[in-house]
Enzyme design. Structure first.
Site, short mmCIF file in Angstrom:
data_model
loop_
_atom_site.label_atom_id
_atom_site.label_comp_id
_atom_site.label_asym_id
_atom_site.label_seq_id
_atom_site.Cartn_x
_atom_site.Cartn_y
_atom_site.Cartn_z
N GLY A 182 0.81 -1.22 0.00
CA GLY A 182 0.00 0.00 0.00
C GLY A 182 0.84 1.26 0.00
N SER A 183 0.66 2.14 -0.98
CA SER A 183 1.57 3.27 -1.11
C SER A 183 1.09 4.21 -2.21
CB SER A 183 2.97 2.74 -1.42
OG SER A 183 2.87 1.65 -2.32
N ARG A 184 2.00 5.09 -2.66
CA ARG A 184 1.63 6.09 -3.65
C ARG A 184 2.83 6.39 -4.56
NH1 ARG A 184 0.00 12.06 -1.53
NH2 ARG A 184 1.13 13.25 -3.10
#
Length: 215
Positions: A182-184
């Site tokens: 989970g990240s960007r």
């Protein structure tokens, strides 16, 4: 199905735990069957998380393709002094725990800038995460323009993997790294570029065209 090599230890480890739990359930029965099913579900999710499908799509020296699977959560014009060297359009793509987490180069060119910065683990959707979270920035010189890609750790993600090294010649859509759990990813393109995405759009790394560089 291809899997990211960084995920193999997690996939193998969770599969072994699932087999051990199944063995315990066969021998002892009862609540062990519930445990075995839960671990099997987790093992399946781990394998799903680290999937690394082949990608294809439109390619071109003026096109910018999405570096990540996910959802466009921010589009802003800001100063980007570290590599672009001025005003830039930033497109931020948030990857949830069900997204493919292998990142890809948005343009072809030569890597001229790689910088890791330690930081916090704020929710990656927030504006503050772009400046305050742990991140790795990769700057690509296309020959005419400079495009920056920033991998940003999130609330759950605690490991950024970047294959890029300064001087590498890279190809649009080629794998550039991975962020676990989970990240960007932010992409910075020069002002004057034409955006071909919008807030809320779902993107596919290496496939979705998100912008066109000035001609």
């Amino acid at each position: 199905m291809r899997y990211a090599k960084e995920g193999i230890p997690f996939i193998v480890g969770s599969a072994i735990l699932a087999l051990l739990a199944l063995g315990a359930a066969v021998r002892m029965g009862g609540a062990w069957w519930i445990v075995a099913v839960l671990i099997a579900v987790i093992a399946g999710w781990v394998a799903y998380f680290f999937r690394d499908p082949e990608r294809s799509g439109d390619r071109g020296e003026h096109l910018v393709v999405a570096p990540a699977d996910g959802k466009v959560v921010l589009i802003t014009e800001i100063d980007e002094p570290t590599f672009v060297g001025g005003r830039a359009m930033r497109v931020s793509i948030f990857m949830n725990v069900f997204s493919v987490h292998v990142n890809r180069y948005p343009v072809s060119g030569v890597v001229r800038h790689v910088k890791y910065a330690p930081g916090k683990f704020l929710n990656a959707v927030s504006e503050a995460s772009s400046a305050e979270n742990e991140q790795t920035s990769v700057g690509i010189d296309t020959g005419r323009y400079r495009v920056l890609v920033r991998q940003i750790a999130g609330l759950i993600a605690r490991r950024i993997i970047t294959y890029s090294r300064e001087g590498d010649a890279v190809t649009q859509g080629e794998r550039m790294g991975l962020i676990r759990f989970g990240s960007r990813v932010d992409v910075f393109v020069p002002v004057g570029s034409t955006l071909r995405t919008k807030l809320g759009e779902l993107t596919s790394a290496g496939t979705t065209v998100i912008a066109e560089l000035p001609r």
